[in-house]
Design a protein around this motif. Structure first.
Motif, PDB file in Angstrom:
ATOM      1  N   VAL A  71       0.848  -1.191   0.000  1.00 27.53           N
ATOM      2  CA  VAL A  71       0.000   0.000   0.000  1.00 27.53           C
ATOM      3  C   VAL A  71       0.884   1.240   0.000  1.00 27.53           C
ATOM      4  N   ILE A  72       0.699   2.082  -1.005  1.00 26.33           N
ATOM      5  CA  ILE A  72       1.408   3.356  -1.109  1.00 26.33           C
ATOM      6  C   ILE A  72       0.479   4.428  -0.568  1.00 26.33           C
ATOM      7  N   ASN A  73       0.784   4.954   0.629  1.00 27.62           N
ATOM      8  CA  ASN A  73      -0.139   5.891   1.256  1.00 27.62           C
ATOM      9  C   ASN A  73       0.245   7.343   0.968  1.00 27.62           C
ATOM     10  N   GLN A  74      -0.501   8.269   1.565  1.00 22.63           N
ATOM     11  CA  GLN A  74      -0.298   9.694   1.323  1.00 22.63           C
ATOM     12  C   GLN A  74       1.108  10.145   1.707  1.00 22.63           C
ATOM     13  N   ALA A  75       1.645   9.599   2.772  1.00 23.38           N
ATOM     14  CA  ALA A  75       2.972  10.017   3.220  1.00 23.38           C
ATOM     15  C   ALA A  75       4.023   9.722   2.161  1.00 23.38           C
ATOM     16  N   VAL A  76       3.964   8.528   1.578  1.00 27.92           N
ATOM     17  CA  VAL A  76       4.915   8.165   0.525  1.00 27.92           C
ATOM     18  C   VAL A  76       4.726   9.060  -0.696  1.00 27.92           C
ATOM     19  N   MET A  77       3.474   9.233  -1.118  1.00 28.08           N
ATOM     20  CA  MET A  77       3.211  10.008  -2.330  1.00 28.08           C
ATOM     21  C   MET A  77       3.643  11.460  -2.178  1.00 28.08           C
ATOM     22  N   LYS A  78       3.479  12.017  -0.971  1.00 25.28           N
ATOM     23  CA  LYS A  78       3.876  13.403  -0.755  1.00 25.28           C
ATOM     24  C   LYS A  78       5.388  13.546  -0.763  1.00 25.28           C
ATOM     25  N   ASP A  79       6.077  12.654  -0.065  1.00 21.81           N
ATOM     26  CA  ASP A  79       7.536  12.726  -0.019  1.00 21.81           C
ATOM     27  C   ASP A  79       8.161  12.528  -1.396  1.00 21.81           C
ATOM     28  N   ARG A  80       7.585  11.628  -2.202  1.00 19.70           N
ATOM     29  CA  ARG A  80       8.173  11.290  -3.501  1.00 19.70           C
ATOM     30  C   ARG A  80       7.647  12.154  -4.635  1.00 19.70           C
ATOM     31  N   ASN A  81       6.795  13.120  -4.318  1.00 18.03           N
ATOM     32  CA  ASN A  81       6.302  14.027  -5.351  1.00 18.03           C
ATOM     33  C   ASN A  81       5.496  13.272  -6.414  1.00 18.03           C
ATOM     34  N   VAL A  82       4.675  12.327  -5.967  1.00 16.12           N
ATOM     35  CA  VAL A  82       3.912  11.479  -6.881  1.00 16.12           C
ATOM     36  C   VAL A  82       2.706  12.231  -7.431  1.00 16.12           C
ATOM     37  N   ASP A  83       2.577  12.235  -8.761  1.00 18.75           N
ATOM     38  CA  ASP A  83       1.440  12.868  -9.435  1.00 18.75           C
ATOM     39  C   ASP A  83       0.455  11.851  -9.998  1.00 18.75           C
ATOM     40  N   SER A  84       0.971  10.741 -10.493  1.00 16.40           N
ATOM     41  CA  SER A  84       0.160   9.808 -11.266  1.00 16.40           C
ATOM     42  C   SER A  84       0.264   8.405 -10.702  1.00 16.40           C
ATOM     43  N   LEU A  85      -0.613   7.527 -11.183  1.00 17.30           N
ATOM     44  CA  LEU A  85      -0.552   6.128 -10.788  1.00 17.30           C
ATOM     45  C   LEU A  85       0.787   5.522 -11.179  1.00 17.30           C
ATOM     46  N   GLN A  86       1.281   5.859 -12.370  1.00 19.29           N
ATOM     47  CA  GLN A  86       2.566   5.313 -12.806  1.00 19.29           C
ATOM     48  C   GLN A  86       3.688   5.744 -11.867  1.00 19.29           C
ATOM     49  N   ASP A  87       3.657   6.991 -11.401  1.00 18.48           N
ATOM     50  CA  ASP A  87       4.651   7.445 -10.424  1.00 18.48           C
ATOM     51  C   ASP A  87       4.570   6.624  -9.144  1.00 18.48           C
ATOM     52  N   ALA A  88       3.349   6.380  -8.665  1.00 19.28           N
ATOM     53  CA  ALA A  88       3.169   5.629  -7.420  1.00 19.28           C
ATOM     54  C   ALA A  88       3.709   4.214  -7.546  1.00 19.28           C
ATOM     55  N   LEU A  89       3.523   3.589  -8.714  1.00 21.16           N
ATOM     56  CA  LEU A  89       3.931   2.205  -8.906  1.00 21.16           C
ATOM     57  C   LEU A  89       5.440   2.038  -8.966  1.00 21.16           C
ATOM     58  N   ARG A  90       6.183   3.135  -9.060  1.00 23.16           N
ATOM     59  CA  ARG A  90       7.641   3.038  -8.998  1.00 23.16           C
ATOM     60  C   ARG A  90       8.107   2.532  -7.639  1.00 23.16           C
ATOM     61  N   ASN A  91       7.240   2.599  -6.647  1.00 21.94           N
ATOM     62  CA  ASN A  91       7.577   2.133  -5.305  1.00 21.94           C
ATOM     63  C   ASN A  91       7.365   0.633  -5.131  1.00 21.94           C
ATOM     64  N   VAL A  92       6.911  -0.048  -6.177  1.00 22.37           N
ATOM     65  CA  VAL A  92       6.601  -1.475  -6.085  1.00 22.37           C
ATOM     66  C   VAL A  92       7.425  -2.214  -7.135  1.00 22.37           C
ATOM     67  N   TYR A 132      -6.363   5.300 -19.707  1.00 26.26           N
ATOM     68  CA  TYR A 132      -5.903   6.687 -19.672  1.00 26.26           C
ATOM     69  C   TYR A 132      -4.943   6.828 -18.501  1.00 26.26           C
ATOM     70  N   THR A 133      -4.301   7.974 -18.377  1.00 25.87           N
ATOM     71  CA  THR A 133      -3.341   8.205 -17.306  1.00 25.87           C
ATOM     72  C   THR A 133      -4.071   8.787 -16.105  1.00 25.87           C
ATOM     73  N   ARG A 134      -4.027   8.092 -14.988  1.00 27.55           N
ATOM     74  CA  ARG A 134      -4.768   8.486 -13.794  1.00 27.55           C
ATOM     75  C   ARG A 134      -3.919   9.358 -12.880  1.00 27.55           C
ATOM     76  N   ASP A 135      -4.479  10.469 -12.450  1.00 22.76           N
ATOM     77  CA  ASP A 135      -3.832  11.342 -11.488  1.00 22.76           C
ATOM     78  C   ASP A 135      -4.208  10.895 -10.083  1.00 22.76           C
ATOM     79  N   VAL A 136      -3.369  11.239  -9.097  1.00 23.12           N
ATOM     80  CA  VAL A 136      -3.614  10.798  -7.720  1.00 23.12           C
ATOM     81  C   VAL A 136      -3.999  11.955  -6.801  1.00 23.12           C
TER      82      VAL A 136
END
Length: 733
Positions: A71-92, A132-136
């Motif tokens: 699970v990629i939560n808000q804390a991870v996404m904020k620290d890593r500057n995540v904008d999109s689903l593809q960005d989030a999946l870089r953590n997996v 399509y490209t999903r934003d977070v």
């Protein structure tokens, strides 16, 4: 029709007006009693640890869930500057991205554990429509569940699935505002405001305006504007209701990247690059800025009601209506004739004028009971869904001069600004696919004692489709009907309270109409679904007083009836279901706090994939890896709080060598490693600044793999985000 990019605040202004009007209305109806400014938390605002799955179908804590779940939560996404689903999946680790190809558009398309998961993306547990490209911006958490999941989610999910949990209204008052400026002429503005209306009701509004160039790609640019409104009533009571609406608009210059050198005998200057990227600048863009464009509109409305019959039994009902419209013209880079010269043609344009729609109903009875001396955590439910796909025939209504005049682009120095005089539009014909799915399922986790838990789940799907596939002949119809029985089973042993050892197994189905359209190639529509079985043996431990989650697992997935060439059929395109594919490997991960100041999320995946059986022309695939399945992949991100005001973060992603397909003419993508950095500083209790550097070494790498082309990963970029957080307390007049 064709048009140049339309940048600016065209859509941001009306969205901002909606939010402004909403806040003004509340302000006029209430008296502000107190203004309390809270510390803006741009640093690690909370632990990366997540105790529970985002899906209510996994009733146990993640520690006791018998499969690999990240699970990629808000804390991870904020620290890593995540904008999109593809960005989030870089953590997996263990996930590889695919490029748009043929009938599949660009967007969120990936492989998990060696198998495509393009149709296995869910939002709040309901299958999302369209590519399509999903934003977070409106996402609370991104969850990746690996291993077959048909018993949980229905068709597909052979290697795993992805669930996005949206933000909900809460009994709280807060406002989070952020503005980011970057080195790619980019900006990103966000507003997340939550207003507690009364003791049991709340309103939440999320607003996004985002625009900028793509680092490392000439001309490519994207713009997104979106609003999400969530209203909740009955919070804290036994009858809770949520109503959520979201609208998103995208205006992009689409990018199909660079052509592979797909030939044994390419022109002399490309010898040595067979089935690999050509020796060109990865910035090169082979489209045309006057012809290529992409407009996307996505709407969804979700209503959810939860009623507690007792402290042990809850009835959960969820309904969603969704629609995604997409209109685009994209140049697919292809060699005019790679055996004779290096020129790139403009003649392989991909047009899309499509509309995907969804109507879905889920009803679940969730209970915790004591029966026969054991504790049972039960979920029983039904799911009904209607999906529709319409594709209008989008053609050159006025001659496309780039094609008619035989204009070519230079491989080494392409020109994206060649004059374009054509016009694209509908010609009045279309194709349409309709799908209906009816499902019933049940899960039960039995706690035998403090050490042992046993889980079983079953699901039955009735999945039917009608596909009118010929633009010129509306009566041309392919119908499919599949009855799918899925199962999973697991046993968990807990040697201590903070650890578990588990074994899980399950199956999945891939019907020919998995994406609701079906291939007209050969006899594909007449074949039964492919079936896969998977097994996982693992252990999970919560260390450091529960602050650090660790996981290790061995897995094996076997597709026992894969589609493969039928050597005896009169139709040379016909297939049999006697192929076999296998992926096995190892997963390692750690998430959480090593010390109070030091946070980490890290994972490593080893995958050994192989086509083990094939027939006819496909026999040459035996022994080859599955598409987009690197043997080794790893991801790590870590932050350290140097002081109460200052924190530092660093990360790395590694993806090993992988191939575009399993065929003999497959293209090979080299391995790559990229590095990211972050520095965050709290200017005051309410304002913080965060500097992010991504792909710090400016590495050229293949990110998304297609059959005829690949899309390079983003180049080096820097961005600075200012975040301001405050609370407003209201008193009714």
């Amino acid at each position: 029709m064709s048009k140049p990019s339309n940048k600016g605040n065209t859509y941001a202004k009306p969205i901002a007006a909606v939010v402004t009007a909403t806040l003004s209305t509340w302000a006029s109806a209430q008296d502000v009693q107190e203004l309390s400014v809270t510390k803006a938390q741009t640093k690690t605002e909370s632990s990366y640890v997540v105790e529970k799955s985002t899906s209510h179908k996994y009733t146990q804590p993640l520690l006791d869930t018998a499969k690999t779940v990240t699970v990629i939560n808000q804390a991870v996404m904020k620290d890593r500057n995540v904008d999109s689903l593809q960005d989030a999946l870089r953590n997996v680790s263990g996930i590889s991205l695919a490029a748009g190809e043929g009938g599949s558009p660009t967007g969120d398309s990936m492989s998990i554990r060696g198998f495509s998961a393009a149709s296995d993306i869910f939002v709040d547990g309901i299958r999302d429509v369209a590519g399509y490209t999903r934003d977070v911006y409106n996402i609370e958490a991104v969850e990746v569940a690996k291993g077959p999941g048909s018993a949980v989610s229905g068709r597909g999910a052979t290697g795993g699935s992805v669930n996005l949990e949206t933000k909900k209204a809460k009994l709280d008052n807060f406002n989070d505002v952020s503005l980011r400026l970057g080195t790619e002429n980019d900006y990103r503005g966000r507003l997340d405001t939550n207003i507690q209306v009364n003791e049991t009701s709340a309103l939440r509004v999320n607003l996004l305006s985002d625009s900028g160039d793509v680092a490392g790609r000439d001309y490519v640019e994207n713009e997104k504007n979106a609003i999400a409104v969530a209203l909740a009533t009955g919070l804290g009571t036994n009858s809770r209701f949520d109503l959520n609406f979201e609208y998103q608009r995208q205006d992009n210059l689409p990018d199909y990247g660079i052509a592979w050198v797909r030939s044994d005998t390419p022109v002399t200057e490309l010898v040595g690059n067979e089935y690999a990227p050509p020796p060109v600048d990865f910035d090169n863009f082979y489209g045309n800025v006057y012809r290529d464009y992409e407009d996307i509109e996505a709407y969804s409305t979700t209503a959810r009601h939860e009623y507690d019959f007792s402290k042990n039994t809850t009835l959960r009902t969820q309904v969603r209506l969704g629609k995604v419209k997409r209109e685009s013209v994209t140049t697919a880079p292809r060699f005019f004739s790679v055996t004779t010269d290096t020129d790139i043609t403009f003649a392989d344009e991909k047009t899309r004028d499509t509309e995907n729609s969804l109507a879905a109903l889920q009803v679940d009875l969730i209970g915790n009971y004591e029966f026969a001396g054991f504790t049972h955590d039960v979920v029983v439910g039904i799911e009904l869904a209607n999906e529709t796909f319409t594709r209008h025939n989008f053609v050159a209504t006025t001659a496309d001069n780039l094609i008619e005049d035989g204009i070519r682009n230079n491989l080494y120095n392409p020109d994206a600004t060649i004059a374009f005089t054509g016009v694209y539009g509908r010609n009045g014909t279309s194709i349409e696919a309709k799908a209906k799915n009816q499902a019933i399922y049940a899960f039960d986790t039995v706690t035998l004692n403090k050490q042992w838990e046993v889980t079983g789940g079953i699901r039955f799907d009735s999945f039917t489709t009608d596909y009118h596939y010929d633009y010129a002949n509306p009566s041309a119809l392919i119908s499919t009907s599949d009855d799918l029985f899925s199962w999973n089973a697991a046993v968990v042993y807990k040697p201590t309270e903070n650890g578990s050892i588990y074994f899980g197994a399950g199956n999945s189905f891939n019907p020919s109409a998995e994406g609701i359209t079906v291939s007209t190639r050969g006899n594909t529509a007449d074949l039964d679904p492919e079936e896969s079985n998977s097994y996982e043996l693992g252990t999970k431990w919560n260390l450091m007083d529960g602050r650090l989650q660790t996981n290790a697992a061995l897995f094996r997935t076997e597709k026992t009836n894969a589609r493969t060439d039928d050597p005896f059929a009169e139709d040379t395109r016909a297939d049999l279901l006697n192929g076999e594919q296998r992926v096995q490997g190892l997963e390692l991960s750690a998430t959480g706090l090593i010390t109070k100041e030091w946070t980490v999320i890290a994972s490593y995946t080893y995958q050994d994939s192989e086509v083990t059986k094939a027939s006819g022309e496909d026999i040459i695939q035996i022994g080859n890896e599955l598409p987009r399945t690197p043997k080794n992949s790893a991801s790590i991100w870590t932050t350290y709080e140097i002081s109460e005001q200052l924190s530092f973060g660093a990360g790395m992603q590694y993806l090993g060598e992988r191939y575009s397909s399993s065929s003999s003419t497959r293209a090979r993508a080299p391995s790559y490693t990229i590095f990211d950095l972050m520095v965050a500083y709290d200017v005051s209790k309410d304002l913080s600044l965060q500097l992010n550097a991504e792909n710090l070494g400016d590495k050229d790498y293949v990110n998304q793999l297609g059959g005829g082309h690949f899309v390079p990963g983003e180049g080096r970029k820097f961005s600075l985000t200012a975040s301001y957080s405050f609370k407003l307390y209201f008193k009714s007049t």
